[in-house]
Scaffold this active site. Structure first.
Site, PDB file in Angstrom:
ATOM      1  N   GLN A 294       0.798  -1.119  -0.204  1.00  0.00           N
ATOM      2  CA  GLN A 294       0.004   0.172  -0.023  1.00  0.00           C
ATOM      3  C   GLN A 294       0.784   1.076  -0.014  1.00  0.00           C
ATOM      4  O   GLN A 294       1.761   1.397   0.755  1.00  0.00           O
ATOM      5  CB  GLN A 294      -1.018  -0.042   1.229  1.00  0.00           C
ATOM      6  CG  GLN A 294      -1.496   1.386   1.581  1.00  0.00           C
ATOM      7  CD  GLN A 294      -2.492   1.613   0.354  1.00  0.00           C
ATOM      8  OE1 GLN A 294      -2.502   2.860  -0.104  1.00  0.00           O
ATOM      9  NE2 GLN A 294      -3.516   1.014  -0.074  1.00  0.00           N
ATOM     10  N   TYR A 295       0.639   2.175  -1.113  1.00  0.00           N
ATOM     11  CA  TYR A 295       1.642   3.259  -1.079  1.00  0.00           C
ATOM     12  C   TYR A 295       1.442   4.294  -0.038  1.00  0.00           C
ATOM     13  O   TYR A 295       2.155   4.918   0.757  1.00  0.00           O
ATOM     14  CB  TYR A 295       1.253   3.832  -2.292  1.00  0.00           C
ATOM     15  CG  TYR A 295       2.268   3.378  -3.379  1.00  0.00           C
ATOM     16  CD1 TYR A 295       2.784   2.433  -3.393  1.00  0.00           C
ATOM     17  CD2 TYR A 295       2.147   3.725  -4.759  1.00  0.00           C
ATOM     18  CE1 TYR A 295       3.627   1.628  -4.504  1.00  0.00           C
ATOM     19  CE2 TYR A 295       3.011   3.357  -6.057  1.00  0.00           C
ATOM     20  CZ  TYR A 295       3.584   2.154  -5.555  1.00  0.00           C
ATOM     21  OH  TYR A 295       4.324   1.671  -6.650  1.00  0.00           O
ATOM     22  N   ASP A 296       0.027   4.569   0.178  1.00  0.00           N
ATOM     23  CA  ASP A 296      -0.312   5.575   1.025  1.00  0.00           C
ATOM     24  C   ASP A 296      -1.980   5.695   1.375  1.00  0.00           C
ATOM     25  O   ASP A 296      -2.546   5.952   0.599  1.00  0.00           O
ATOM     26  CB  ASP A 296      -0.005   7.143   0.685  1.00  0.00           C
ATOM     27  CG  ASP A 296       0.025   7.990   1.887  1.00  0.00           C
ATOM     28  OD1 ASP A 296      -0.828   7.969   2.680  1.00  0.00           O
ATOM     29  OD2 ASP A 296       0.825   8.756   2.169  1.00  0.00           O
TER      30      ASP A 296
END
Length: 496
Positions: A294-296
């Site tokens: 998950q990037y952000d």
């Protein structure tokens, strides 16, 4: 992969009460907050078609050369749990075996990091020492890309020439973002990068031509900007801007709802001063599948589009930022500013409204403060200074409440009129499928923004319809003094 790393300076604020902002939150070192006045009185890697295959297809020669280089340098081995491969996003990391949740899949020593230390140790280190971190690393990347004998050649050869970030869109493609906050933000970012290039060209590049193997263009600078924006890691111990070759091939999955344990910096050993970048898989992965993170979780679709060049279908990724401002021409400017600052806000306040979620708690009190005037201005007197925010949590007067409802609804109407399509037209386009990736991003962004604006409009229209049912400051005060009964009747005290 990346988390955002640098912050663009804020654009000048309009002298208005309420603005619809094109803000994409402050990003540690770069974001912009251009505004549109409303008055009151993944990174998708863009490779050639030959590069796009299923995870089981052998990667192209450039990637195989990069992998062999990593093996020769002792960074990876035949026993490494992942390898680079071609995936729908472009390049990604493929599991070579079954991987368990939170299992370490890569460890990259700091001698293979591209950061300020790498710049300082290079031939341009001395002339880059006073630059913003991202600019010095950008110049380093460009210089190494222009050098035929660069030690980073095999890594640079697998980097994309551009992404689907809106920074790289043509004028025709940007026209599909008409009316959106993302369009204004994108134009602000492009202007910022261009200005930074002109400055560094004058101060560093031209006076030190001998340090660069070829002329550097603004397109080169945008390329480096895009690479850092989309691929650099942040939130690392002592490292605020770092590219990690191989680890930066990790792609994003919207189905992963945790950012925990994905990466960290740790020591290489008990007696070693070296550092390792350690990457873990947040989920169990079968051999042959792509390892994702998950990037952000906190980025809006506009931020995802700007940073990486993709959007998600999740409703909570759709957001719209309202900008409220205490006008300097307000006769009570000083008092209102003091109250705002006492309560953690300021002359200008930004509120991110997320689809399907309640309004930010401070939004309505701040609106009431900015709109305060006339017969309600007594609340600005110093005697109320310690209690006024509590009063602003509740309706002040019918006139004040009606004003903020009208202003917000008018603002939403004006913002919605700026789009060249309706939500229904956008949804029809998305249902039809087969959209160009950039058009799909544009349609998703503008549809999401309009839904948030409709949500805001509905909230304040409903509030306006309830004005006669609300209890205002004067009624509350009389009730507290025992002069008004539970049903609102006035109590008369008999005298003997």
């Amino acid at each position: 992969m990346a988390a955002t790393l640098f912050t663009l300076p804020s654009a000048p604020s309009p002298s208005t009460f309420l603005s619809s902002s094109t803000t994409l939150k402050h990003l540690t070192a770069f974001t912009t907050k251009p505004t549109v006045p409303i008055h009151l009185t993944k990174r998708n890697i863009c490779l050639s078609a030959a590069f796009v295959h299923s995870p089981t297809t052998d990667p192209p020669p450039e990637v195989q050369t990069f992998w062999q280089w990593l093996q020769d340098q002792g960074v990876v081995s035949a026993k490494s749990p992942v390898r680079p491969g071609m995936v729908p996003e472009g390049l990604g990391l493929i599991a070579k075996k079954d991987i368990s949740r939170n299992e370490v899949v890569l460890e990259i020593p700091n001698r293979f990091w591209i950061n300020q230390d790498a710049v300082a140790a290079s031939e341009i280190g001395s002339v880059c020492s006073g630059l913003k971190p991202w600019i010095s690393v950008a110049l380093f990347l460009i210089r190494e890309k222009l050098k035929e004998d660069s030690q980073w050649r095999v890594y640079l050869d697998i980097l994309p020439e551009f992404t689907d970030s809106t920074v790289f869109w043509s004028e025709e493609e940007l026209a599909e973002l008409q009316g959106t906050q993302l369009l204004s933000t994108t134009l602000g970012v492009k202007e910022y990068v261009q200005n930074e290039f002109l400055k560094v060209e004058e101060e560093i590049i031209l006076p030190n031509k001998q340090l660069f193997p070829a002329p550097i263009t603004v397109d080169d600078f945008f390329w480096a900007f895009g690479i850092l924006r989309s691929r650099a890691f942040s939130r690392l111990r002592g490292q605020n801007l770092v590219l990690i070759p191989l680890a930066d091939l990790i792609n994003h999955s919207p189905s992963i709802t945790t950012e925990d344990y994905a990466w960290e910096i740790k020591g290489a050993g008990l007696f070693s001063r070296d550092l390792l970048f350690s990457l873990r898989s947040p989920l169990s992965v079968k051999a042959g599948e792509q390892v994702l993170i998950q990037y952000d979780l906190n980025k809006s679709n506009a931020e995802l589009a700007l940073d990486y060049g993709f959007v998600e279908s999740k409703s909570e990724r759709n957001a719209y930022t309202l900008t409220l401002e205490i006008s300097e021409s307000d006769p009570f400017f000083g008092d209102k500013l003091d109250i705002a600052e006492t309560n953690g806000l300021g002359e200008t306040a930004y509120f991110d409204i997320v689809l399907g979620r309640p309004l930010p708690p401070a939004l309505i009190p701040y609106l009431r403060l900015v709109a305060l005037g006339g017969s309600d201005a007594f609340l600005l007197e110093s005697i109320f200074r310690n209690t006024i925010w509590g009063h602003l949590d509740l309706p002040v007067s019918r006139a004040n409440e009606e004003l903020i409802c009208r202003v917000v609804c008018d603002a939403c109407k004006a913002a919605l009129s700026g789009y060249h399509t309706t939500i229904e037209e956008d949804e029809k386009l998305m249902e039809g499928g087969n959209l160009d990736p950039r058009l799909e991003i544009a349609v998703g962004i503008r549809a999401g923004e309009k839904k948030v604006l409709q949500q805001i409009d509905e909230i304040f229209k409903e509030r306006e319809s309830e004005l006669d049912e609300l209890e205002y400051y004067q009624e509350r005060r009389l009730r507290d003094l025992g002069l008004v009964g539970e049903q609102g009747e006035i109590i008369f005290w008999e005298t003997k």
